[in-house]
Design a protein around this motif. Structure first.
Motif, short mmCIF file in Angstrom:
data_model
loop_
_atom_site.label_atom_id
_atom_site.label_comp_id
_atom_site.label_asym_id
_atom_site.label_seq_id
_atom_site.Cartn_x
_atom_site.Cartn_y
_atom_site.Cartn_z
N ALA A 200 43.72 43.95 100.00
CA ALA A 200 42.37 44.35 99.58
C ALA A 200 41.32 43.84 100.57
N GLU A 258 38.30 57.23 101.08
CA GLU A 258 39.70 56.84 100.89
C GLU A 258 39.88 55.33 101.00
N GLU A 261 38.81 53.84 97.76
CA GLU A 261 39.84 54.01 96.75
C GLU A 261 41.00 53.03 96.96
N SER A 262 41.37 52.81 98.22
CA SER A 262 42.44 51.85 98.52
C SER A 262 42.02 50.44 98.14
N THR A 263 40.75 50.12 98.37
CA THR A 263 40.25 48.80 98.00
C THR A 263 40.35 48.59 96.50
N LYS A 264 39.95 49.60 95.72
CA LYS A 264 40.04 49.50 94.27
C LYS A 264 41.50 49.36 93.82
N HIS A 265 42.40 50.10 94.48
CA HIS A 265 43.82 50.05 94.11
C HIS A 265 44.38 48.65 94.34
N TYR A 266 44.13 48.08 95.51
CA TYR A 266 44.67 46.75 95.80
C TYR A 266 44.01 45.67 94.94
N ALA A 268 42.81 46.11 91.89
CA ALA A 268 43.38 46.24 90.55
C ALA A 268 44.79 45.66 90.50
N LYS A 269 45.58 45.89 91.55
CA LYS A 269 46.92 45.31 91.61
C LYS A 269 46.86 43.80 91.62
#
Length: 326
Positions: A200, A258, A261-266, A268-269
């Motif tokens: 992230a 994009e 979105e990748s930042t939010k994904h990592y 959240a993980k």
């Protein structure tokens, strides 16, 4: 020659024996007396416990320990501080030795020599323990190398995955060894969370580079410092420091949306793994540590503290949450 009156009857031997054995003071009944050859207390005297001995038989030592640990207010050079009686005693002894008291000088010299010998003994024991531990890590590393080589020859996964042989870092000079990564399967979730945090922060670093130069109120990319701190603690196979420049060049070609979105994904993980590990959320203690670390950097850039920097970022239209991390 003494005459016995005729009226006085002669005392029989049985009567005298009965008179002598009659119970009285200092003469308990025969049936209650101890039998010959048998102890009156067959279990013996009960033994005292160490705690009872320390409390009941050493009251002076307890009082002395309490007195030596008692704190007293002392004023030196206009500054008042609390010192224990032991510290005051040693200071008085040192002062007497410095003004020429021969007895105090001898005592201080003896105590200093005993202290040096004690420190040397502790250092020698610590060195021996460190050498033994270093040898154990070398044997552990050799065993893991054998396990991985045997698995590779048969085309199988090793039965024991962690720690990986590449994760052993040896320092021959200092006789120390550390393991960068999980030691067992139980530690893997923690390092998975650290990898998610690293990813992230890495993507946020690329987002920072995509901002216009006017929006970059800081001359350094703070995310580079943060993701590298996580990266160096990860296993060697998970690290990205070696090819970070290549990855950043590839990420720069990705659109900003994009990347967000990748930042939010990592992120959240990382939050999910944090919850599974029951790790505390960042609070006042973590913010205090971050403020201590970033204060010097912020002051060089003209800011008083991390809070002042966050306020300036907010006024510049940069989201503090996206800039400084969740």
């Amino acid at each position: 020659m003494r005459f016995r009156p005729a009226s006085a009857p002669a005392a029989s031997s049985a009567g005298l024996r009965c008179f002598r054995n009659r119970p009285g003071y200092g003469k308990p009944p025969r049936w209650s007396q101890f039998k010959k050859g048998k102890s009156g207390n067959p279990k013996g005297r009960p033994k005292k416990t160490p705690a009872s001995i320390a409390i009941s038989e050493n009251p002076t030592l307890e009082a002395l320990r309490a007195e030596l640990g008692r704190k007293v207010k002392v004023t030196e050079n206009g500054v008042t501080r609390e010192l224990t009686v032991r510290e005051i005693q040693l200071r008085a002894q040192s002062r007497n030795a410095m003004i020429g008291n021969a007895q105090a000088q001898r005592d201080m010299y003896r105590q200093a020599r005993e202290l040096d010998e004690y420190d040397a003994k502790l250092a020698q024991e610590a060195k021996a323990r460190r050498a033994d531990l270093y040898k154990d890590h070398q044997e552990w590393h050799a065993a893991m190398v054998t396990i991985y080589q045997s698995a590779a020859q048969h085309g199988l996964e090793p039965k024991i995955v962690w720690p990986h042989p590449d994760d052993f870092v040896f320092d021959d000079g200092a006789q120390r060894c550390r393991i960068r990564g999980p030691i067992s399967e139980r530690d893997v979730p923690l390092f998975e969370w650290m990898r998610a945090e690293r990813d992230a922060l890495f993507v946020r670093s690329a987002l920072w580079l995509k901002r216009p130069s006017k929006a970059r109120c800081m001359q350094i990319n703070i995310f580079d410092c943060l993701w590298i701190c996580y990266d160096v603690m990860l296993p060697l196979r998970w690290q990205t420091c070696g090819n970070a420049a290549t990855l950043l060049a590839v990420i720069r070609k990705i659109s900003r949306r994009e990347l967000e979105e990748s930042t939010k994904h990592y992120a959240a993980k990382a939050d999910t793994l944090r919850a599974q590990l029951n790790l505390p959320s960042p609070g006042k203690a973590e913010y205090k540590v971050a403020n201590t670390i970033m204060k010097t950097v912020a002051q060089r850039l003209g800011y008083r503290s991390l809070a002042h920097l966050e306020a300036e970022l907010g006024e510049s239209g940069i989201a503090v949450e996206a800039y400084c991390g969740s």
